[in-house]
Design an enzyme around this catalytic site. Structure first.
Site, PDB file in Angstrom:
ATOM      1  CB  THR A 108      -0.932   0.007   1.232  1.00 24.60           C
ATOM      2  OG1 THR A 108      -1.730  -1.174   1.210  1.00 24.60           O
ATOM      3  CG2 THR A 108      -1.842   1.217   1.240  1.00 24.60           C
ATOM      4  CE1 TYR A 121      -3.630  -0.486  -1.590  1.00 26.14           C
ATOM      5  CE2 TYR A 121      -5.651   0.325  -0.600  1.00 26.14           C
ATOM      6  CZ  TYR A 121      -4.547  -0.488  -0.556  1.00 26.14           C
ATOM      7  OH  TYR A 121      -4.346  -1.327   0.505  1.00 26.14           O
ATOM      8  CB  SER A 154       2.165  -7.686   1.956  1.00 29.22           C
ATOM      9  OG  SER A 154       0.981  -7.359   2.657  1.00 29.22           O
ATOM     10  CB  THR A 187      -0.105  -3.280   6.467  1.00 33.18           C
ATOM     11  OG1 THR A 187      -1.326  -3.273   5.714  1.00 33.18           O
ATOM     12  CG2 THR A 187       0.549  -1.908   6.389  1.00 33.18           C
ATOM     13  CG  ASP A 188      -3.057  -7.326   3.918  1.00 32.43           C
ATOM     14  OD1 ASP A 188      -3.478  -6.528   4.777  1.00 32.43           O
ATOM     15  OD2 ASP A 188      -3.600  -7.470   2.812  1.00 32.43           O
ATOM     16  CE  LYS A 260      -3.734  -4.358   8.337  1.00 30.85           C
ATOM     17  NZ  LYS A 260      -3.697  -4.484   6.857  1.00 30.85           N
ATOM     18  CD  GLU A 380      -7.969 -25.094  28.247  1.00 30.13           C
ATOM     19  OE1 GLU A 380      -8.920 -25.599  27.622  1.00 30.13           O
ATOM     20  OE2 GLU A 380      -7.713 -23.872  28.227  1.00 30.13           O
TER      21      GLU A 380
END
Length: 425
Positions: A108, A121, A154, A187-188, A260, A380
């Site tokens: 981005t 975009y 990404s 950013t992903d 993120k 657990e």
């Protein structure tokens, strides 16, 4: 004396006959001539004196002119030398700036608006050079060079790009080409790339990964400010030895813990369990929250076959059965990371399938889909009995990266795998 005649007049002598002009007058004329000669000599003398004075004045003027010209020339030389020295000082100052290598992968931060919808975009449309040139003041922070590694969103990040990044960064470090590296990224999957690089890079030079939530063409694009701060952090000597860092929205996050947390907000990257390792303040500069620990990080070599082993993430949910696990096994997974509920748990059917996978030699790592907290052993689930590994507080996506690197390095025994996960702290 000549006789005088009867009339009382003096006889005319032979001289008088030869020279009609009376002697008295002749004497007077001679006197006049002498005076004129004297006058001429005086005039000539005056002229000579005047000429000599003029010559002396001219010589003096010439000497003064030469002095003035010489002074002017020396002034020019001194000024030129001073300017050259000042220019040389500027060059030296520029030369002494930290050398930062910017490696662009797309995302981005390099995106441009698309007419298909408001706010739409396309990622990776702007080059590394254009990104660097678009941020005012970067050249005052560092001596910059920029290279394009890829031009992708990404969501398409892959092993090939990871390996290219890692090798180029390591080359720059080993050959002393740069004092720090900045990676621009979508950013992903930024957190996964940061964690991967943190586990394969050798050396203590700063590596900073940066992105943006808004494209470069947005009215309030956050990319330029983030890139400026990323270069600022990479150029700071105090950043050495801190591993790979992510810099966005005025915060410095460690590669191990950053994630993120929001789909669109610029306030999206956080470190739920550890918090940021520092802040970038436009007024106060860079503030790190702790000193460098000095502990040597565990790093792994890149596999020679140019790819990482297949490790799948299986997401736990209500009414889950064994199908996702069986599917992962059928597609050749060497490891399975469970994004479990709560403390890394899942349904009995899924747990049974995971136990069978571990018996077949497939690495099973329990992680959690919950945003924060730790997955602990044998609380657990009986991890010792089932041969499972717990991810501590690593997210499923980061647990997958570490599992890939460990398998590629020949670490497959559950006890050794667990020690490696715990050692990331």
């Amino acid at each position: 004396m000549n006789p005088v005649d009867e009339a009382g007049e003096r006889d005319t002598s032979d001289d008088e006959k030869r020279h009609p002009m009376p002697l008295r007058l002749l004497a007077e004329e001679l006197s006049k001539e002498q005076k004129r000669g004297l006058r001429k000599r005086e005039i000539n003398s005056m002229r000579k004196n005047t000429a000599r004075s003029a010559s002396r004045r001219q010589s003096l003027i010439s000497m003064l002119s030469i002095a003035v010209i010489t002074f002017a020339l020396w002034s020019c030389v001194i000024n030129t030398a001073a300017q050259a020295a000042e220019a040389g000082k500027d060059v030296r100052t520029a030369t002494n700036l930290p050398r930062i290598l910017v490696l662009a992968t797309g995302g981005t931060i390099a995106g441009q608006a698309d007419p298909r919808a408001s706010g739409a975009y396309k990622s990776g449309q702007i080059t590394a050079e254009q990104l660097v040139q678009s941020v005012p003041g970067l050249d005052k922070l560092a001596s910059l060079s920029a290279e394009q590694i890829s031009s992708i969103g990404s969501q398409d990040m892959n092993d090939k790009v990871w390996f290219a990044l890692a090798r180029r960064i390591q080359q720059a470090v080993d050959k002393n080409e740069a004092d720090g590296v900045v990676v621009t990224h979508g950013t992903d999957t930024l957190e996964e790339t940061a964690f991967f690089l943190d586990n394969v890079l050798h050396g203590d030079k700063p590596v900073v990964i940066v992105g943006s939530m808004r494209p470069a063409t947005a009215v309030s694009a956050d990319g330029p400010g983030n890139l400026y701060e990323a270069v600022q952090v990479a150029a700071d000597p105090r950043s050495r030895g801190r591993g790979v860092m992510a810099v966005l929205n005025d915060k410095i996050e460690g590669a191990r813990s950053v994630t993120k947390t929001n789909t669109t907000s610029i306030e999206t990257f956080n470190s739920p369990n550890g918090g940021p390792i520092g802040y970038v303040d436009t007024a106060g500069g860079i503030r790190f929250m702790a000193q460098v620990s000095g502990l040597k990080r565990m790093t792994y070599e890149l596999p020679t076959n140019e790819q990482l082993p297949r490790v799948e993430i299986v997401y736990a949910h209500a009414n889950m059965d064994a199908v996702p696990i069986e599917d992962a096994i059928s597609h050749g997974a060497k490891g399975i990371v469970l994004a479990g509920v709560g403390d890394g748990n899942t349904s009995k059917q899924a747990l049974d399938a995971l136990e069978m996978a571990a018996k077949k030699g497939i690495i099973v790592v329990r992680s959690t889909r919950v945003r924060s907290g730790f997955v602990t052993r044998n609380v657990e689930v009986d991890d010792d009995k089932n041969g499972f590994v717990v991810s501590e507080d690593l997210s499923p996506q980061k647990a997958r990266v570490l599992t890939q690197l460990l398998i590629a390095s020949g670490v497959t025994a559950p006890a050794e795998l667990q020690r490696a996960f715990t050692a990331t702290w």
